[in-house]
Design a protein around this motif. Structure first.
Motif, short mmCIF file in Angstrom:
data_model
loop_
_atom_site.label_atom_id
_atom_site.label_comp_id
_atom_site.label_asym_id
_atom_site.label_seq_id
_atom_site.Cartn_x
_atom_site.Cartn_y
_atom_site.Cartn_z
N GLU A 1 0.85 -1.18 0.00
CA GLU A 1 0.00 0.00 0.00
C GLU A 1 0.89 1.23 0.00
O GLU A 1 1.96 1.24 0.60
N ALA A 2 0.43 2.28 -0.68
CA ALA A 2 1.16 3.53 -0.71
C ALA A 2 0.16 4.68 -0.71
O ALA A 2 -0.92 4.57 -1.29
N ARG A 3 0.55 5.76 -0.05
CA ARG A 3 -0.33 6.94 0.00
C ARG A 3 0.52 8.20 0.09
O ARG A 3 1.47 8.26 0.88
N ALA A 4 0.17 9.18 -0.72
CA ALA A 4 0.89 10.45 -0.69
C ALA A 4 0.56 11.21 0.59
O ALA A 4 -0.57 11.21 1.07
N GLU A 5 1.58 11.83 1.17
CA GLU A 5 1.39 12.70 2.32
C GLU A 5 2.31 13.91 2.15
O GLU A 5 3.05 14.00 1.16
N ALA A 6 2.27 14.80 3.09
CA ALA A 6 2.98 16.08 2.92
C ALA A 6 4.46 15.90 2.66
O ALA A 6 5.06 16.60 1.84
N GLY B 1 6.07 13.17 1.41
CA GLY B 1 6.47 12.23 0.37
C GLY B 1 5.41 11.17 0.13
O GLY B 1 4.22 11.44 0.24
N LEU B 2 5.86 9.94 -0.17
CA LEU B 2 4.95 8.83 -0.43
C LEU B 2 5.20 7.76 0.64
O LEU B 2 6.30 7.21 0.72
N ARG B 3 4.19 7.48 1.44
CA ARG B 3 4.30 6.49 2.52
C ARG B 3 4.04 5.10 1.93
O ARG B 3 2.96 4.82 1.42
N LEU B 4 5.04 4.23 2.00
CA LEU B 4 4.96 2.88 1.43
C LEU B 4 4.94 1.86 2.56
O LEU B 4 5.77 1.89 3.46
N ARG B 5 3.96 0.96 2.50
CA ARG B 5 3.86 -0.12 3.47
C ARG B 5 3.78 -1.45 2.73
O ARG B 5 3.00 -1.60 1.79
N GLY B 6 4.58 -2.42 3.17
CA GLY B 6 4.57 -3.72 2.53
C GLY B 6 5.21 -4.76 3.42
O GLY B 6 5.48 -4.52 4.60
N ALA C 1 8.10 -5.70 3.44
CA ALA C 1 9.44 -5.27 3.86
C ALA C 1 9.39 -4.20 4.94
O ALA C 1 10.42 -3.72 5.39
N GLY C 2 8.18 -3.80 5.37
CA GLY C 2 8.06 -2.78 6.40
C GLY C 2 7.46 -1.50 5.86
O GLY C 2 6.76 -1.50 4.85
N GLU C 3 7.77 -0.39 6.50
CA GLU C 3 7.22 0.91 6.13
C GLU C 3 8.36 1.90 5.90
O GLU C 3 9.35 1.91 6.63
N VAL C 4 8.21 2.71 4.87
CA VAL C 4 9.25 3.69 4.54
C VAL C 4 8.59 4.90 3.88
O VAL C 4 7.56 4.77 3.21
N LEU C 5 9.18 6.07 4.08
CA LEU C 5 8.71 7.29 3.41
C LEU C 5 9.62 7.54 2.22
O LEU C 5 10.82 7.77 2.38
N LEU C 6 9.04 7.49 1.03
CA LEU C 6 9.79 7.70 -0.20
C LEU C 6 9.62 9.14 -0.68
O LEU C 6 8.70 9.83 -0.26
N PRO C 7 10.48 9.60 -1.59
CA PRO C 7 10.29 10.95 -2.15
C PRO C 7 8.94 11.07 -2.85
O PRO C 7 8.35 10.07 -3.28
N PRO C 8 8.42 12.29 -2.98
CA PRO C 8 7.07 12.50 -3.53
C PRO C 8 6.84 11.89 -4.91
O PRO C 8 5.73 11.46 -5.22
N LEU C 9 7.86 11.86 -5.77
CA LEU C 9 7.66 11.37 -7.13
C LEU C 9 8.04 9.91 -7.31
O LEU C 9 8.23 9.44 -8.43
N ALA C 10 8.14 9.16 -6.22
CA ALA C 10 8.40 7.72 -6.33
C ALA C 10 7.27 7.04 -7.10
O ALA C 10 6.10 7.45 -7.00
N SER C 11 7.62 6.01 -7.86
CA SER C 11 6.66 5.35 -8.74
C SER C 11 6.73 3.83 -8.57
O SER C 11 7.79 3.29 -8.26
N PRO C 12 5.61 3.14 -8.82
CA PRO C 12 5.61 1.68 -8.76
C PRO C 12 6.10 1.07 -10.07
O PRO C 12 5.91 1.65 -11.14
N LEU C 13 6.69 -0.09 -9.99
CA LEU C 13 7.07 -0.82 -11.20
C LEU C 13 5.87 -1.61 -11.69
O LEU C 13 5.80 -2.84 -11.56
N THR C 14 4.91 -0.89 -12.24
CA THR C 14 3.76 -1.53 -12.87
C THR C 14 3.84 -1.44 -14.38
O THR C 14 2.92 -1.85 -15.07
#
Length: 201
Positions: A101-106, A108-113, A115-128
């Motif tokens: 799961e991922a959701r944009a916040e102030a 950056g992009l909050r990623l949960r999976g 592998a755990g949880e991490v805050l990525l830069p705002p323009l992070a993208s999924p490999l879809t």
């Protein structure tokens, strides 16, 4: 003058809406060593100012009448312009569940999976894969199967009427897009070392 401007503005609305229309669906047959083993489809819709993309992957490899490999994945993405604002993905590989799961916040992009949880830069993208802009060199990307950041090396190769992108590292892949950036082809190596390619359905 005000009424004239209003009418001109209303006349421009259909063109503006057409420019924001959702792209047509993309559908592939998944081929393993030249034989079809599944499908990979992406469907789009515009909703409340967001471009929503739904990816469905269904792969089943059978040998001698037995299923030896099964993979399914369902991913929902919501984009506002060039930023991913939300993503939810579920997968199953031979009975092993994956989630992301991922959701944009102030910040950056909050990623949960897995592998755990991490805050990525705002323009992070999924490999879809469907979005060529997501594979720009240096852009942060993450694997939706387990929800973990990855750092592949990206090579872009311009060809007549299309572009080829090589993703180096991990399983590796070659992804093809036409001149307009529409996804038209894909090739990678399966977990057992077999050649896997996509054909437009």
């Amino acid at each position: 003058m005000t009424r004239r401007r209003l009418l001109l503005g209303l006349a421009a609305l259909p063109a503006a809406r057409a420019a924001r229309a959702a792209p047509p669906a993309i559908a592939f047959r998944v081929m393993r060593q030249g034989a079809p083993v599944g499908t990979h489809a992406v469907r789009f819709r515009e909703e409340e100012g967001l471009l929503r993309a739904r990816t469905e992957i269904r792969i089943q490899v059978r040998l001698a009448g037995f299923t030896v490999y099964r993979f399914t994945q369902d991913t929902e993405e919501a984009w506002r312009d060039d930023r991913l604002v939300a993503l939810a993905s579920r997968s199953d590989r031979n009975g092993r569940a994956g989630a992301c799961e991922a959701r944009a916040e102030a910040g950056g992009l909050r990623l949960r999976g897995a592998a755990g949880e991490v805050l990525l830069p705002p323009l992070a993208s999924p490999l879809t894969w469907w979005r060529a802009a997501s594979l720009a060199p240096g852009l942060p990307v993450f694997d939706v199967r387990e929800g973990r950041p990855v750092s592949p090396r990206i090579e872009r190769i311009a060809e007549a009427g299309r572009q080829r992108i090589r993703v180096l590292g991990g399983e590796g892949a070659e992804v093809l897009y036409d001149a307009a950036g529409t996804w038209i082809g894909f090739a990678t190596t399966g977990e057992d070392g077999s050649a896997v390619s996509y054909e437009r359905a």
